[in-house]
Design a protein around this motif. Structure first.
Motif, PDB file in Angstrom:
ATOM      1  N   SER A 207       0.811  -1.219   0.000  1.00 24.68           N
ATOM      2  CA  SER A 207       0.000   0.000   0.000  1.00 24.68           C
ATOM      3  C   SER A 207       0.845   1.269   0.000  1.00 24.68           C
ATOM      4  CB  SER A 207      -0.917   0.009   1.233  1.00 24.68           C
ATOM      5  OG  SER A 207      -1.791  -1.104   1.229  1.00 24.68           O
ATOM      6  N   LEU A 208       2.159   1.145  -0.088  1.00 29.18           N
ATOM      7  CA  LEU A 208       3.029   2.313   0.015  1.00 29.18           C
ATOM      8  C   LEU A 208       2.994   3.203  -1.225  1.00 29.18           C
ATOM      9  CD1 LEU A 208       6.080   0.706   1.844  1.00 29.18           C
ATOM     10  CD2 LEU A 208       4.495   2.421   2.758  1.00 29.18           C
ATOM     11  N   GLU A 209       2.328   2.738  -2.285  1.00 26.03           N
ATOM     12  CA  GLU A 209       2.164   3.573  -3.472  1.00 26.03           C
ATOM     13  C   GLU A 209       0.882   4.378  -3.423  1.00 26.03           C
ATOM     14  OE1 GLU A 209       4.168   4.173  -6.145  1.00 26.03           O
ATOM     15  OE2 GLU A 209       5.682   3.153  -4.931  1.00 26.03           O
TER      16      GLU A 209
ATOM     17  N   ALA B  38       8.625   9.157  -1.131  1.00 26.28           N
ATOM     18  CA  ALA B  38       9.628   9.682  -2.055  1.00 26.28           C
ATOM     19  C   ALA B  38      10.698  10.461  -1.290  1.00 26.28           C
ATOM     20  CB  ALA B  38       8.957  10.570  -3.102  1.00 26.28           C
ATOM     21  N   TRP B  39      10.278  11.235  -0.284  1.00 27.24           N
ATOM     22  CA  TRP B  39      11.232  11.954   0.574  1.00 27.24           C
ATOM     23  C   TRP B  39      12.069  10.975   1.389  1.00 27.24           C
ATOM     24  CZ3 TRP B  39      10.795  12.237   6.068  1.00 27.24           C
ATOM     25  CH2 TRP B  39      11.735  13.078   6.677  1.00 27.24           C
ATOM     26  N   ARG B  40      11.432   9.947   1.912  1.00 26.84           N
ATOM     27  CA  ARG B  40      12.144   8.936   2.693  1.00 26.84           C
ATOM     28  C   ARG B  40      13.243   8.273   1.870  1.00 26.84           C
ATOM     29  NH1 ARG B  40      11.712   3.940   1.896  1.00 26.84           N
ATOM     30  NH2 ARG B  40      12.587   2.427   3.354  1.00 26.84           N
ATOM     31  N   GLU B  41      12.969   8.023   0.594  1.00 30.54           N
ATOM     32  CA  GLU B  41      13.968   7.392  -0.266  1.00 30.54           C
ATOM     33  C   GLU B  41      15.266   8.195  -0.303  1.00 30.54           C
ATOM     34  OE1 GLU B  41      14.074   4.577  -2.135  1.00 30.54           O
ATOM     35  OE2 GLU B  41      12.163   3.866  -1.320  1.00 30.54           O
ATOM     36  N   ARG B  42      15.148   9.506  -0.180  1.00 28.89           N
ATOM     37  CA  ARG B  42      16.348  10.348  -0.227  1.00 28.89           C
ATOM     38  C   ARG B  42      17.163  10.271   1.064  1.00 28.89           C
ATOM     39  NH1 ARG B  42      12.513  13.751  -2.894  1.00 28.89           N
ATOM     40  NH2 ARG B  42      12.264  15.124  -1.078  1.00 28.89           N
ATOM     41  N   LEU B  43      16.596   9.664   2.094  1.00 29.64           N
ATOM     42  CA  LEU B  43      17.313   9.519   3.363  1.00 29.64           C
ATOM     43  C   LEU B  43      18.162   8.254   3.413  1.00 29.64           C
ATOM     44  CD1 LEU B  43      14.460  10.454   5.901  1.00 29.64           C
ATOM     45  CD2 LEU B  43      16.047  11.976   4.693  1.00 29.64           C
ATOM     46  N   LEU B  44      18.065   7.421   2.381  1.00 32.02           N
ATOM     47  CA  LEU B  44      18.719   6.116   2.413  1.00 32.02           C
ATOM     48  C   LEU B  44      20.175   6.175   1.960  1.00 32.02           C
ATOM     49  CD1 LEU B  44      15.801   3.959   0.925  1.00 32.02           C
ATOM     50  CD2 LEU B  44      16.294   4.460   3.332  1.00 32.02           C
ATOM     51  N   VAL B  45      20.817   7.297   2.185  1.00 35.84           N
ATOM     52  CA  VAL B  45      22.211   7.461   1.759  1.00 35.84           C
ATOM     53  C   VAL B  45      23.119   6.594   2.629  1.00 35.84           C
ATOM     54  CG1 VAL B  45      21.860   9.766   0.842  1.00 35.84           C
ATOM     55  CG2 VAL B  45      22.440   9.477   3.259  1.00 35.84           C
TER      56      VAL B  45
ATOM     57  N   VAL C 142      15.789   3.153   6.907  1.00 35.88           N
ATOM     58  CA  VAL C 142      14.766   4.084   7.391  1.00 35.88           C
ATOM     59  C   VAL C 142      13.408   3.408   7.263  1.00 35.88           C
ATOM     60  CG1 VAL C 142      13.721   6.361   7.144  1.00 35.88           C
ATOM     61  CG2 VAL C 142      16.157   6.045   6.618  1.00 35.88           C
ATOM     62  N   PRO C 143      12.728   3.126   8.368  1.00 35.64           N
ATOM     63  CA  PRO C 143      11.405   2.494   8.274  1.00 35.64           C
ATOM     64  C   PRO C 143      10.418   3.342   7.477  1.00 35.64           C
ATOM     65  CG  PRO C 143      12.257   2.313  10.501  1.00 35.64           C
ATOM     66  CD  PRO C 143      13.187   3.236   9.758  1.00 35.64           C
TER      67      PRO C 143
ATOM     68  N   PRO D  90      11.794  19.715   5.798  1.00 32.42           N
ATOM     69  CA  PRO D  90      11.239  19.127   4.573  1.00 32.42           C
ATOM     70  C   PRO D  90      10.041  18.218   4.827  1.00 32.42           C
ATOM     71  CG  PRO D  90      13.631  18.953   4.580  1.00 32.42           C
ATOM     72  CD  PRO D  90      13.234  19.407   5.937  1.00 32.42           C
ATOM     73  N   LEU D  91      10.043  17.510   5.952  1.00 30.54           N
ATOM     74  CA  LEU D  91       8.881  16.683   6.280  1.00 30.54           C
ATOM     75  C   LEU D  91       7.671  17.558   6.575  1.00 30.54           C
ATOM     76  CD1 LEU D  91       7.484  14.008   6.973  1.00 30.54           C
ATOM     77  CD2 LEU D  91       8.385  14.242   9.298  1.00 30.54           C
ATOM     78  N   LEU D  92       7.867  18.624   7.331  1.00 31.62           N
ATOM     79  CA  LEU D  92       6.756  19.521   7.657  1.00 31.62           C
ATOM     80  C   LEU D  92       6.152  20.127   6.391  1.00 31.62           C
ATOM     81  CD1 LEU D  92       8.319  21.332  10.746  1.00 31.62           C
ATOM     82  CD2 LEU D  92       6.561  19.547  10.779  1.00 31.62           C
ATOM     83  N   ASP D  93       6.993  20.357   5.393  1.00 33.52           N
ATOM     84  CA  ASP D  93       6.493  20.918   4.128  1.00 33.52           C
ATOM     85  C   ASP D  93       5.566  19.945   3.398  1.00 33.52           C
ATOM     86  OD1 ASP D  93       7.889  23.266   4.490  1.00 33.52           O
ATOM     87  OD2 ASP D  93       9.604  22.652   3.258  1.00 33.52           O
TER      88      ASP D  93
END
Length: 225
Positions: free
Chosen positions: A39-41, A50-57, A62-63, A153-156
């Motif tokens: 259901s994540l789509e 999509a923002w979370r994906e950018r945290l996977l550096v 990241v759950p 960025p999350l708040l945005d």
């Protein structure tokens, strides 16, 4: 059994009517976790994912947000501290995790009558800081500072946000960030719902309940300032 012990038993043990032990530990079930992941789509979680994906550096883990919650439509953000250690291949920030903290949080949210569709759960430091198989450890100052820098960025991504509830000492450090970036949003604090804290003092239970009651009343249009 005294009044405090009875109150603690209600928080930690009672299974709500119509629910089973399996449903309380829903994400401990691999089939249920896979269904949730599918259901994540959904539209309401896609921007946050999509923002979370950018945290996977750097291989960070990241759950995911829980797609059963409000996602980008959330009016309430409940900010915890950091994901605990765990071996599940797919992790969620969810009240349905098979932990004492999630069980307590589920109970408190139900008592405050806060609907899942109205809220989002997240962590101040959103990545898993523990090495695979390692035990829980305290967060480092650099990790906390980096986690706080990721909040704007999350708040945005939460245009309907009205209330933020900060759970625990680490999350409380986010208050200045939220006030500066979203000054129109109410900020409430409460103790962390981990059994480690809830079991120590009856005042902890009351303070958590009071903070979430105020949050729920704000969502229902009552001025509790």
């Amino acid at each position: 059994m005294g009044a405090w012990e009875r109150s603690l038993q209600r928080v930690l043990v009672v299974v709500p009517i119509g629910m089973t032990d399996r449903s309380l530990a829903l994400l401990d079930d691999s089939e249920a976790a896979a269904t949730r992941a599918a259901s994540l789509e959904a539209d309401h979680v896609r921007p946050i994912e999509a923002w979370r994906e950018r945290l996977l550096v750097g291989g960070r883990r990241v759950p995911h947000v829980d797609p059963l919650d409000g996602g980008a439509n959330a009016r309430l953000l409940l900010l915890l501290e950091t994901p605990g250690p765990g071996r599940a291949p797919v992790r969620f920030v969810s009240r349905d995790n098979p932990t004492g903290t999630a069980r307590n949080l589920r109970r408190f949210l139900d008592e405050a009558r806060i609907a899942r569709a109205d809220m989002l759960l997240w962590n101040t430091v959103p990545w898993i800081v523990h090495a695979p198989g390692a035990r829980n450890r305290a967060l480092r100052r650099g990790e906390i500072a980096e986690g706080l820098s990721l909040l704007p960025p999350l708040l945005d991504l939460l245009p309907r946000l009205e209330v933020v509830v900060l759970a625990g000492r680490i999350a409380a450090e986010a208050a200045p960030v939220i006030h500066a970036h979203r000054p129109e949003v109410a900020v409430l604090t409460m103790p962390h719902p981990s059994p480690t804290y809830v079991c120590t003092d009856p005042a902890i239970v009351r303070r958590i309940g009071e903070a979430l009651r105020k949050a729920g009343e704000r969502l229902r249009g009552r001025d509790v300032s």
